[in-house]
Design a protein around this motif. Structure first.
Motif, PDB file in Angstrom:
ATOM      1  N   LEU A  29       0.824  -1.209   0.000  1.00 40.50           N
ATOM      2  CA  LEU A  29       0.000   0.000   0.000  1.00 40.50           C
ATOM      3  C   LEU A  29       0.855   1.253   0.000  1.00 40.50           C
ATOM      4  O   LEU A  29       1.966   1.271   0.540  1.00 40.50           O
ATOM      5  CB  LEU A  29      -0.902   0.032   1.248  1.00 40.50           C
ATOM      6  CG  LEU A  29      -2.046  -0.982   1.314  1.00 40.50           C
ATOM      7  CD1 LEU A  29      -2.692  -0.940   2.689  1.00 40.50           C
ATOM      8  CD2 LEU A  29      -3.081  -0.731   0.223  1.00 40.50           C
ATOM      9  N   GLU A  30       0.316   2.310  -0.580  1.00 42.58           N
ATOM     10  CA  GLU A  30       0.940   3.621  -0.472  1.00 42.58           C
ATOM     11  C   GLU A  30       0.859   4.093   0.980  1.00 42.58           C
ATOM     12  O   GLU A  30       0.150   3.508   1.812  1.00 42.58           O
ATOM     13  CB  GLU A  30       0.240   4.620  -1.391  1.00 42.58           C
ATOM     14  CG  GLU A  30       0.323   4.286  -2.879  1.00 42.58           C
ATOM     15  CD  GLU A  30       1.694   4.555  -3.466  1.00 42.58           C
ATOM     16  OE1 GLU A  30       2.534   5.156  -2.762  1.00 42.58           O
ATOM     17  OE2 GLU A  30       1.931   4.159  -4.627  1.00 42.58           O
ATOM     18  N   ALA A  31       1.592   5.163   1.293  1.00 36.05           N
ATOM     19  CA  ALA A  31       1.783   5.580   2.683  1.00 36.05           C
ATOM     20  C   ALA A  31       0.473   5.860   3.416  1.00 36.05           C
ATOM     21  O   ALA A  31       0.260   5.360   4.532  1.00 36.05           O
ATOM     22  CB  ALA A  31       2.697   6.797   2.739  1.00 36.05           C
ATOM     23  N   GLU A  32      -0.412   6.641   2.835  1.00 39.65           N
ATOM     24  CA  GLU A  32      -1.634   7.009   3.547  1.00 39.65           C
ATOM     25  C   GLU A  32      -2.585   5.829   3.730  1.00 39.65           C
ATOM     26  O   GLU A  32      -3.074   5.590   4.845  1.00 39.65           O
ATOM     27  CB  GLU A  32      -2.337   8.166   2.840  1.00 39.65           C
ATOM     28  CG  GLU A  32      -3.596   8.664   3.555  1.00 39.65           C
ATOM     29  CD  GLU A  32      -3.362   9.087   5.004  1.00 39.65           C
ATOM     30  OE1 GLU A  32      -4.335   9.039   5.793  1.00 39.65           O
ATOM     31  OE2 GLU A  32      -2.226   9.455   5.345  1.00 39.65           O
ATOM     32  N   PRO A  33      -2.882   5.043   2.675  1.00 34.66           N
ATOM     33  CA  PRO A  33      -3.686   3.836   2.901  1.00 34.66           C
ATOM     34  C   PRO A  33      -3.051   2.878   3.902  1.00 34.66           C
ATOM     35  O   PRO A  33      -3.760   2.200   4.653  1.00 34.66           O
ATOM     36  CB  PRO A  33      -3.791   3.213   1.500  1.00 34.66           C
ATOM     37  CG  PRO A  33      -3.578   4.342   0.562  1.00 34.66           C
ATOM     38  CD  PRO A  33      -2.602   5.249   1.245  1.00 34.66           C
ATOM     39  N   LEU A  34      -1.718   2.821   3.920  1.00 29.27           N
ATOM     40  CA  LEU A  34      -1.031   1.960   4.882  1.00 29.27           C
ATOM     41  C   LEU A  34      -1.287   2.436   6.303  1.00 29.27           C
ATOM     42  O   LEU A  34      -1.591   1.631   7.199  1.00 29.27           O
ATOM     43  CB  LEU A  34       0.466   1.948   4.591  1.00 29.27           C
ATOM     44  CG  LEU A  34       1.327   1.082   5.510  1.00 29.27           C
ATOM     45  CD1 LEU A  34       1.052  -0.395   5.273  1.00 29.27           C
ATOM     46  CD2 LEU A  34       2.812   1.384   5.300  1.00 29.27           C
ATOM     47  N   ARG A  35      -1.166   3.740   6.513  1.00 25.12           N
ATOM     48  CA  ARG A  35      -1.436   4.293   7.853  1.00 25.12           C
ATOM     49  C   ARG A  35      -2.866   3.997   8.273  1.00 25.12           C
ATOM     50  O   ARG A  35      -3.121   3.595   9.418  1.00 25.12           O
ATOM     51  CB  ARG A  35      -1.193   5.805   7.838  1.00 25.12           C
ATOM     52  CG  ARG A  35      -1.321   6.465   9.213  1.00 25.12           C
ATOM     53  CD  ARG A  35      -1.471   7.961   9.113  1.00 25.12           C
ATOM     54  NE  ARG A  35      -2.717   8.329   8.439  1.00 25.12           N
ATOM     55  CZ  ARG A  35      -3.901   8.306   9.041  1.00 25.12           C
ATOM     56  NH1 ARG A  35      -4.014   7.929  10.310  1.00 25.12           N
ATOM     57  NH2 ARG A  35      -4.992   8.650   8.368  1.00 25.12           N
ATOM     58  N   GLU A  36      -3.808   4.155   7.347  1.00 21.59           N
ATOM     59  CA  GLU A  36      -5.219   3.910   7.656  1.00 21.59           C
ATOM     60  C   GLU A  36      -5.464   2.439   7.977  1.00 21.59           C
ATOM     61  O   GLU A  36      -6.253   2.115   8.873  1.00 21.59           O
ATOM     62  CB  GLU A  36      -6.089   4.348   6.485  1.00 21.59           C
ATOM     63  CG  GLU A  36      -6.085   5.858   6.254  1.00 21.59           C
ATOM     64  CD  GLU A  36      -6.859   6.253   5.007  1.00 21.59           C
ATOM     65  OE1 GLU A  36      -7.337   5.337   4.290  1.00 21.59           O
ATOM     66  OE2 GLU A  36      -6.994   7.457   4.740  1.00 21.59           O
TER      67      GLU A  36
END
Length: 332
Positions: A29-36
């Motif tokens: 996942l890209e950074a923001e979806p990963l954080r979510e």
């Protein structure tokens, strides 16, 4: 074949033996979806309860991704560094980007030191150049002129394998286990002592510490279970899926994710051949509600081995190996 006589023995193991010793989820996942994803209630707790690990795709080497790794480290969840490249460098590792892969590892090491990250191992994803795949999707057979000259370029494979061997030695010297994520055809290529597939597709047969065969039955319906059963014997680790997520290639691989029934079947089939399982992907499992259900999963529930259909796959594989052995003689 000896392993065919072992089907009944595999099916009769005790329940305690059926549960995998290692369960690892790919996450890409890209950074923001990963954080979510990791902010979703229960995800980290489910991983901890399952004693599962994560193979984290390093799409970037930013602070947000480092924070996710730090959290997993604190929770004692094993994390494998799944090395990836920018799309304009091929994304996956292959015969044409050894230098870029080496540079990526160096950048990864600096990033690891900067953020004090701990890794279970390093994963090398061996697949064709994503740019070539996209050109194939657009141009089809017109792209043959791009790859056919490689048939007489055996040095390309030899040089690339030597370069990746040096990289793997370096990774091991830094204290990491080296995983290789491979298409199953590499097994037939190796047994045939051929380099035909490696020359044409740019994939490489690498002597990793752990080889993970990507046996994604979602792409192989309705033959997926029989392909999994055919390649299972002798495998170090099997990867099942896809439950969702992954790289999008317009016009290709438009297969729906596995549902729970299919996913359960694949897990129970795979664990009869190896106790080291990978799942693609974590995000797909979370989205479909699979992750929490695995906490009470009955690994020993009955499943019908697709032995008859697998014998047909074996026949196709024997024919493929004959072709590969012939190519090895012609292209030597």
């Amino acid at each position: 074949m000896i392993w065919r006589t072992d089907v009944e023995r595999c099916a009769g193991r005790r329940e305690a033996d059926m549960k995998p010793h290692m369960l690892t989820f790919f996450c890409e996942l890209e950074a923001e979806p990963l954080r979510e994803l990791f902010a979703t209630p229960g995800v980290v707790e489910d991983l901890a309860a399952l004693e599962a690990g994560v193979s984290l795709g390093l799409l970037d080497l930013g602070p947000e991704r480092a924070q996710v790794v730090q959290r997993l480290n604190r929770m004692g969840i094993p994390v494998t560094a799944w090395l990836l490249l920018p799309t304009d460098e091929g994304y996956w590792f292959h015969a044409g980007n050894v230098a870029q892969a080496t540079a990526r590892y160096e950048a990864f090491q600096a990033w690891t030191a900067e953020h004090h990250l701990t890794w279970e191992g390093v994963g090398l994803d061996i697949e064709p150049d994503i740019r070539e795949l996209r050109r194939w999707m657009e141009g089809g057979w017109r792209q043959l002129g791009e790859i056919l000259p490689r048939l007489v370029q055996g040095h390309r494979v030899r040089d690339a394998r030597a370069g990746y061997a040096r990289l793997m030695e370096r990774i091991r010297a830094d204290g990491y286990r080296v995983d290789a994520y491979q298409f199953p055809i590499i097994v037939d290529e190796r047994e045939s002592r051929s380099t035909l597939v490696q020359r044409l597709a740019g994939v490489l047969d690498l002597p990793a510490d752990r080889e993970v065969l990507m046996l994604y039955t979602s792409f192989l319906r309705p033959h997926g279970p029989s392909v999994l059963w055919s390649y299972g014997p002798g495998s170090q680790s099997l990867a099942v899926g896809i439950t969702g997520g992954g790289v999008e290639l317009p016009g290709a691989f438009a297969a729906k994710p596995l549902d729970w029934t299919e996913f359960s079947r694949d897990l129970r089939l795979a664990v009869r051949w190896t106790h080291d399982l990978h799942v693609f992907s974590l995000e797909g499992c979370v989205q479909q509600g699979f992750l929490n259900r695995l906490r009470t999963f009955d690994w020993d529930a009955p499943v019908t081995p697709p032995a008859t259909a697998a014998r047909r796959v074996d026949t196709v594989r024997r024919a493929a190996r004959l072709l590969l052995r012939t190519s090895a003689w012609v292209l030597r």
